[in-house]
Design a protein around this motif. Structure first.
Motif, mmCIF file in Angstrom:
data_model
loop_
_atom_site.group_PDB
_atom_site.id
_atom_site.type_symbol
_atom_site.label_atom_id
_atom_site.label_comp_id
_atom_site.label_asym_id
_atom_site.label_seq_id
_atom_site.Cartn_x
_atom_site.Cartn_y
_atom_site.Cartn_z
ATOM 1 N N LEU A 253 -3.602 -15.178 7.018
ATOM 2 C CA LEU A 253 -4.006 -14.920 5.626
ATOM 3 C C LEU A 253 -5.525 -14.883 5.519
ATOM 4 C CD1 LEU A 253 -2.861 -14.664 2.721
ATOM 5 C CD2 LEU A 253 -3.127 -17.121 2.492
ATOM 6 N N GLN A 254 -6.142 -15.892 6.140
ATOM 7 C CA GLN A 254 -7.604 -15.983 6.103
ATOM 8 C C GLN A 254 -8.256 -14.734 6.692
ATOM 9 O OE1 GLN A 254 -9.129 -19.300 5.548
ATOM 10 N NE2 GLN A 254 -11.227 -18.662 5.836
ATOM 11 N N SER A 255 -7.779 -14.319 7.863
ATOM 12 C CA SER A 255 -8.465 -13.202 8.523
ATOM 13 C C SER A 255 -8.213 -11.890 7.782
ATOM 14 C CB SER A 255 -8.047 -13.115 9.983
ATOM 15 O OG SER A 255 -6.940 -12.283 10.138
ATOM 16 N N VAL A 256 -7.020 -11.714 7.239
ATOM 17 C CA VAL A 256 -6.738 -10.491 6.484
ATOM 18 C C VAL A 256 -7.593 -10.448 5.219
ATOM 19 C CG1 VAL A 256 -4.991 -9.299 5.105
ATOM 20 C CG2 VAL A 256 -4.425 -10.137 7.377
ATOM 21 N N LEU A 257 -7.679 -11.596 4.530
ATOM 22 C CA LEU A 257 -8.476 -11.645 3.305
ATOM 23 C C LEU A 257 -9.953 -11.459 3.601
ATOM 24 C CD1 LEU A 257 -6.760 -14.562 1.400
ATOM 25 C CD2 LEU A 257 -6.919 -12.208 0.636
ATOM 26 N N GLU A 258 -10.407 -12.064 4.706
ATOM 27 C CA GLU A 258 -11.817 -11.920 5.062
ATOM 28 C C GLU A 258 -12.153 -10.462 5.316
ATOM 29 O OE1 GLU A 258 -13.087 -14.398 8.301
ATOM 30 O OE2 GLU A 258 -12.597 -16.200 7.172
ATOM 31 N N TYR A 259 -11.165 -9.745 5.882
ATOM 32 C CA TYR A 259 -11.415 -8.344 6.177
ATOM 33 C C TYR A 259 -11.481 -7.530 4.882
ATOM 34 C CZ TYR A 259 -10.836 -3.659 7.986
ATOM 35 O OH TYR A 259 -11.007 -2.342 8.256
ATOM 36 N N SER A 260 -10.572 -7.823 3.943
ATOM 37 C CA SER A 260 -10.525 -6.988 2.742
ATOM 38 C C SER A 260 -11.499 -7.467 1.665
ATOM 39 C CB SER A 260 -9.098 -6.944 2.189
ATOM 40 O OG SER A 260 -8.529 -8.221 2.204
ATOM 41 N N THR A 261 -11.914 -8.731 1.703
ATOM 42 C CA THR A 261 -12.915 -9.198 0.725
ATOM 43 C C THR A 261 -14.099 -9.812 1.474
ATOM 44 O OG1 THR A 261 -11.796 -11.313 0.492
ATOM 45 C CG2 THR A 261 -11.190 -9.609 -1.073
ATOM 46 N N THR A 262 -14.484 -11.012 1.118
ATOM 47 C CA THR A 262 -15.544 -11.689 1.858
ATOM 48 C C THR A 262 -15.048 -13.063 2.290
ATOM 49 O OG1 THR A 262 -16.412 -12.742 -0.122
ATOM 50 C CG2 THR A 262 -17.343 -10.600 0.459
ATOM 51 N N VAL A 263 -15.807 -13.718 3.154
ATOM 52 C CA VAL A 263 -15.405 -15.029 3.659
ATOM 53 C C VAL A 263 -15.205 -16.008 2.517
ATOM 54 C CG1 VAL A 263 -16.071 -16.945 5.140
ATOM 55 C CG2 VAL A 263 -16.663 -14.624 5.795
ATOM 56 N N SER A 264 -16.158 -15.989 1.565
ATOM 57 C CA SER A 264 -16.093 -16.994 0.510
ATOM 58 C C SER A 264 -14.924 -16.744 -0.434
ATOM 59 C CB SER A 264 -17.409 -17.027 -0.258
ATOM 60 O OG SER A 264 -17.761 -15.748 -0.706
ATOM 61 N N VAL A 265 -14.685 -15.475 -0.751
ATOM 62 C CA VAL A 265 -13.540 -15.167 -1.614
ATOM 63 C C VAL A 265 -12.244 -15.537 -0.902
ATOM 64 C CG1 VAL A 265 -12.276 -13.316 -2.775
ATOM 65 C CG2 VAL A 265 -14.771 -13.360 -2.866
ATOM 66 N N ALA A 266 -12.191 -15.273 0.418
ATOM 67 C CA ALA A 266 -10.990 -15.603 1.178
ATOM 68 C C ALA A 266 -10.664 -17.086 1.077
ATOM 69 C CB ALA A 266 -11.176 -15.203 2.639
ATOM 70 N N LYS A 267 -11.695 -17.927 1.193
ATOM 71 C CA LYS A 267 -11.495 -19.384 1.095
ATOM 72 C C LYS A 267 -10.860 -19.753 -0.240
ATOM 73 C CE LYS A 267 -13.319 -21.793 4.568
ATOM 74 N NZ LYS A 267 -12.313 -22.361 5.427
ATOM 75 N N VAL A 268 -11.423 -19.179 -1.315
ATOM 76 C CA VAL A 268 -10.942 -19.507 -2.650
ATOM 77 C C VAL A 268 -9.492 -19.038 -2.813
ATOM 78 C CG1 VAL A 268 -11.321 -19.159 -5.106
ATOM 79 C CG2 VAL A 268 -13.271 -19.401 -3.588
ATOM 80 N N VAL A 269 -9.211 -17.809 -2.351
ATOM 81 C CA VAL A 269 -7.859 -17.276 -2.514
ATOM 82 C C VAL A 269 -6.852 -18.104 -1.721
ATOM 83 C CG1 VAL A 269 -6.389 -15.271 -2.132
ATOM 84 C CG2 VAL A 269 -8.699 -14.954 -3.001
ATOM 85 N N VAL A 270 -7.240 -18.507 -0.502
ATOM 86 C CA VAL A 270 -6.330 -19.329 0.303
ATOM 87 C C VAL A 270 -6.007 -20.628 -0.430
ATOM 88 C CG1 VAL A 270 -6.183 -20.736 2.396
ATOM 89 C CG2 VAL A 270 -6.939 -18.377 2.545
ATOM 90 N N LEU A 271 -7.038 -21.247 -1.039
ATOM 91 C CA LEU A 271 -6.814 -22.504 -1.759
ATOM 92 C C LEU A 271 -5.873 -22.291 -2.950
ATOM 93 C CD1 LEU A 271 -7.523 -25.482 -2.138
ATOM 94 C CD2 LEU A 271 -9.296 -24.737 -3.699
ATOM 95 N N VAL A 272 -6.120 -21.206 -3.708
ATOM 96 C CA VAL A 272 -5.249 -20.902 -4.842
ATOM 97 C C VAL A 272 -3.815 -20.685 -4.346
ATOM 98 C CG1 VAL A 272 -4.747 -19.191 -6.625
ATOM 99 C CG2 VAL A 272 -7.095 -19.952 -6.254
ATOM 100 N N GLY A 273 -3.703 -19.981 -3.216
ATOM 101 C CA GLY A 273 -2.379 -19.739 -2.634
ATOM 102 C C GLY A 273 -1.678 -21.042 -2.290
ATOM 103 N N ILE A 274 -2.445 -21.999 -1.757
ATOM 104 C CA ILE A 274 -1.836 -23.273 -1.367
ATOM 105 C C ILE A 274 -1.347 -24.044 -2.587
ATOM 106 C CG2 ILE A 274 -2.396 -25.549 -0.436
ATOM 107 C CD1 ILE A 274 -4.134 -24.055 1.637
ATOM 108 N N VAL A 275 -2.179 -24.054 -3.652
ATOM 109 C CA VAL A 275 -1.758 -24.754 -4.877
ATOM 110 C C VAL A 275 -0.506 -24.084 -5.446
ATOM 111 C CG1 VAL A 275 -2.423 -25.347 -7.230
ATOM 112 C CG2 VAL A 275 -4.079 -25.573 -5.394
ATOM 113 N N ALA A 276 -0.478 -22.754 -5.405
ATOM 114 C CA ALA A 276 0.702 -22.040 -5.893
ATOM 115 C C ALA A 276 1.923 -22.377 -5.041
ATOM 116 C CB ALA A 276 0.445 -20.532 -5.869
ATOM 117 N N PHE A 277 1.713 -22.462 -3.735
ATOM 118 C CA PHE A 277 2.817 -22.778 -2.833
ATOM 119 C C PHE A 277 3.386 -24.163 -3.139
ATOM 120 C CE2 PHE A 277 4.258 -24.970 0.964
ATOM 121 C CZ PHE A 277 5.244 -24.115 1.428
#
Lengths: 294, 381
Positions: A253-277
């Motif tokens: 998830l991290q590497s795909v998001l980093e590719y399509s957005t930026t490192v920092s956005v990827a971190k935030v999205v991963v965290l949101v994903g975890i809370v949602a999970f």
């Protein structure tokens, strides 16, 4: 297509590092319910062990092979010592262990700074691991492949230990029901210390692996510790299967998001994903079934 | 439960061992008297006795004291280990800093803050900067924004009974994510440097020492008011309920309350206090940056409360101020020594003196249990 495969491999190799780190953590967290913030510093100890061995031996290949068991022993002893000195006293106050071990981690970081200096140091990788292989247009760095293989080896080794050996049986018994294990005649205190030794030792070996991907410094472990905890939380405490699946899923998830957005956005999205999970499965992917209310 | 409802008397009480028999007339006024003494010292004596430089430092420490009021509420009373207070401190701080930056730019006839001109931000002012040009909006947001974020996370986490260690780790991850995000958005947030170099404060010149004193007074009054408010909250019915949730959440649930809501209120109020502290920190210290709000400072917000006494309001606030003071005094002279000391403080205060210094008297006397800090077996899983 090649891009996707390349990104996936990056994700898998991030996952392998996370897995190595989370493996020891899930063991100690699952066993005693304590949160060991100093786990990151055991990783650092493993990394510096590699550095010291290479300085004194010189040959990169031999020192790496030697570093794995030595780092296991060094970090493992540190873990057992920490358990004996502090953690066993805080057994009924799991939240406080987080802060106490954070204090320990601060001191260990400073100790590393005083011994090895604040700047990062670099170890040489053996020649065998510096190159890369190309399969179907995808470049696979040898060092990353080695880490992946090593992480899987550790998982199978740990799973086999837990499943087949008498020690593994005792550890599982304590994880599942500490009180029952205690009245069944298992010396839970001793099992705790052994578990801590193994879990911390795994952190040390993860540190050895980290020397292959970049420079190491006093904060090497801290950079990974929050991510590793998230792996344990999402995977379910004390479950190897959960840790394996989550580590690779988060890495991808991290590497795909980093590719399509930026490192920092990827971190935030991963965290949101975890809370949602956690809305869906508050106790993580796999849970130890108990009849307890909490 | 009753013994935990009142924080230990903050006055330097030299009460005899037979405390319960102390004259009720005197003990009734001990807390207000101590409060009044503190108010006189902070607002009256300190501005006269201290140099501009020292008063500026004190203003900074008092900001950490304001955060500690919230930590004492959420952690000391509610048992919620809030490791991400830096997030709320940062949101409040950045909301204030963004307004000050825009006001400075407007004063010189520019539409963009100076650092944006430097980085060559394209497309003009980002849309989420624009509302902060309005002073009223910015002021409200310094408190409302942190509370909204806390409410969102709190609802999601507490409703699903995610608690203990899980909650601590999630709040910590939030701090890490925000700091990384701020660093990544160099062009719109100032990146690693953060926002700094403020000239005016709602029409007043911030470089004027007189106005710096005014900022100090605002901070001191805010701290005193929040402490008084928090004390009222502690002795209220809600305060009792919060302690009940900390000590036995299941029992509270069986009694018909929803522990999620009780915890949510504590978490959101604590976030609002941290946001206000961040907003006041900006004019007092003159900078807000990711380094001030990441994982390490977030845990730092907890250490003061832990050392002073998490369950005791006065202990937590004094602890936060003392630790902040020790940090700036020692870390300049002897950085390595401070780090060791900080680690040791954590180990000793949390490991061996869970009630903090506030409980030292009772611990030494060995009669009563350390006030308030009572942990139930198996609170995390």
């Amino acid at each position: 297509m090649t891009v996707i495969l390349n990104q996936s491999f990056t994700g898998v190799s991030i996952g392998a590092v996370l897995l190595l780190i989370a493996l020891g953590l899930t063991l100690t967290f699952g066993q005693m319910g304590v949160i060991n913030m100093a786990h990151g510093e055991f990783i650092m100890a493993g990394a510096y062990t590699t550095y010291v061995l290479q300085k004194s031996i010189g040959d990169a290949g031999i020192s790496l092979l030697l570093a794995l068991p030595v780092a296991f022993l060094v970090a493992g002893s540190m873990g057992a010592l920490l358990e004996w000195l502090l953690i066993r006293r805080l057994y009924t106050r799991p939240l406080d262990t987080l802060l106490v071990t954070w204090g320990v981690s601060l001191m260990l970081q400073q100790l590393a700074r005083d011994i090895f200096g604040a700047p990062n140091v670099q170890t040489r990788a053996p020649d065998l691991l510096t190159g890369s292989v190309s399969i179907a247009g995808v470049t696979l760095a040898n060092s990353r492949l080695f880490i992946l293989g090593f992480a899987l080896l550790c998982v199978f080794g740990l799973a086999a230990t837990l499943r087949t050996t008498p020690l593994g049986r005792r550890i599982r018994a304590v994880v599942q029901n500490r009180d029952l294990a205690e009245v069944s005649g298992i010396a839970t205190g001793q099992v705790d210390r052994t578990t801590f030794f193994i879990g911390s030792g795994l952190a040390g070996m993860a540190g050895v692996a980290l020397t292959l991907i970049g420079p190491i410094g006093p904060t090497t472990g801290t950079n990974y510790i929050v991510d590793a905890f998230l792996v344990v939380v999402v995977g379910g405490i004390g479950r190897l299967r959960g840790a394996v699946i989550t580590a690779f899923a988060l890495g991808l998830l991290q590497s795909v998001l980093e590719y399509s957005t930026t490192v920092s956005v990827a971190k935030v999205v991963v965290l949101v994903g975890i809370v949602a999970f956690l809305q869906w499965r508050p106790q993580g992917l796999y849970t130890v079934r108990t009849r307890s209310l909490v | 439960m009753t013994t935990t409802s009142t924080p230990p008397a903050p006055a330097p009480a030299t009460e005899p061992p037979a405390a319960p028999q102390a004259p009720p007339f005197l003990s009734r006024f001990r807390t207000p008297a101590a409060f009044l003494l503190g108010a006189v010292l902070l607002v009256g004596v300190a501005p006269l006795a201290l140099s501009d430089f020292r008063l500026g430092l004190l203003a900074k420490y008092l900001c950490y004291g304001i955060v500690a009021v919230g930590v004492s509420l959420a952690w000391g009373r509610g048992g919620l280990l809030v490791l991400g207070q830096g997030v709320f401190f940062g949101l409040g701080g950045y909301a204030m800093a963004m307004h000050l930056k825009l006001a400075d730019a407007a004063a010189t006839g520019e539409t963009l803050p100076d650092f944006m001109l430097l980085y060559g931000t394209e497309g003009g002012l980002p849309w989420w900067w624009q509302p902060f040009a309005n002073p009223a909006f910015a002021l409200v947001m310094t408190v409302l924004l942190p509370m909204a974020v806390a409410a969102l996370l709190g609802v999601l986490v507490f409703r699903r009974r995610v608690k203990g260690a899980y909650f601590a780790i999630l709040s910590q991850a939030l701090a890490a994510a925000l700091a990384i995000w701020l660093v990544g958005q160099q062009a719109t947030t100032g990146g690693t440097n953060g926002l700094t170099d403020f000239q005016g404060f709602f029409g007043y010149d911030l470089n004027d020492p007189v106005n710096q004193r005014m900022v100090y007074i605002i901070i001191a009054v805010a701290l005193l008011l929040l402490m008084a408010g928090a004390r009222q909250l502690f002795v209220s019915r809600y305060g009792e309920l919060l302690i009940a949730v900390r000590d036995s959440e299941e029992r509270v649930r069986f009694l018909g309350y929803n522990p999620a809501n009780v915890k949510l209120v504590a978490y959101v109020v604590a976030a609002g206090m941290a946001g206000l502290a961040g907003a006041l920190f900006v004019p007092a210290v003159g900078i807000i940056s990711p380094a001030l709000i990441g994982v390490v400072p977030s845990i730092g917000f907890v250490i003061g409360a832990a050392v002073g006494g998490r369950a005791s309001l006065v202990g937590a606030v004094l602890g936060a101020i003392a630790v902040a003071w020790a940090q700036s005094t020692l870390s300049d002279a002897w950085p390595a020594g401070w780090t060791y000391l900080q680690g040791l403080l954590f180990v000793v205060a949390v490991g061996f003196l869970p009630g903090g210094l506030a409980s030292l008297r009772t611990v030494l006397r060995g009669r009563r249990k350390a006030d308030g800090v009572r942990t139930t077996k198996g609170v995390t899983t």
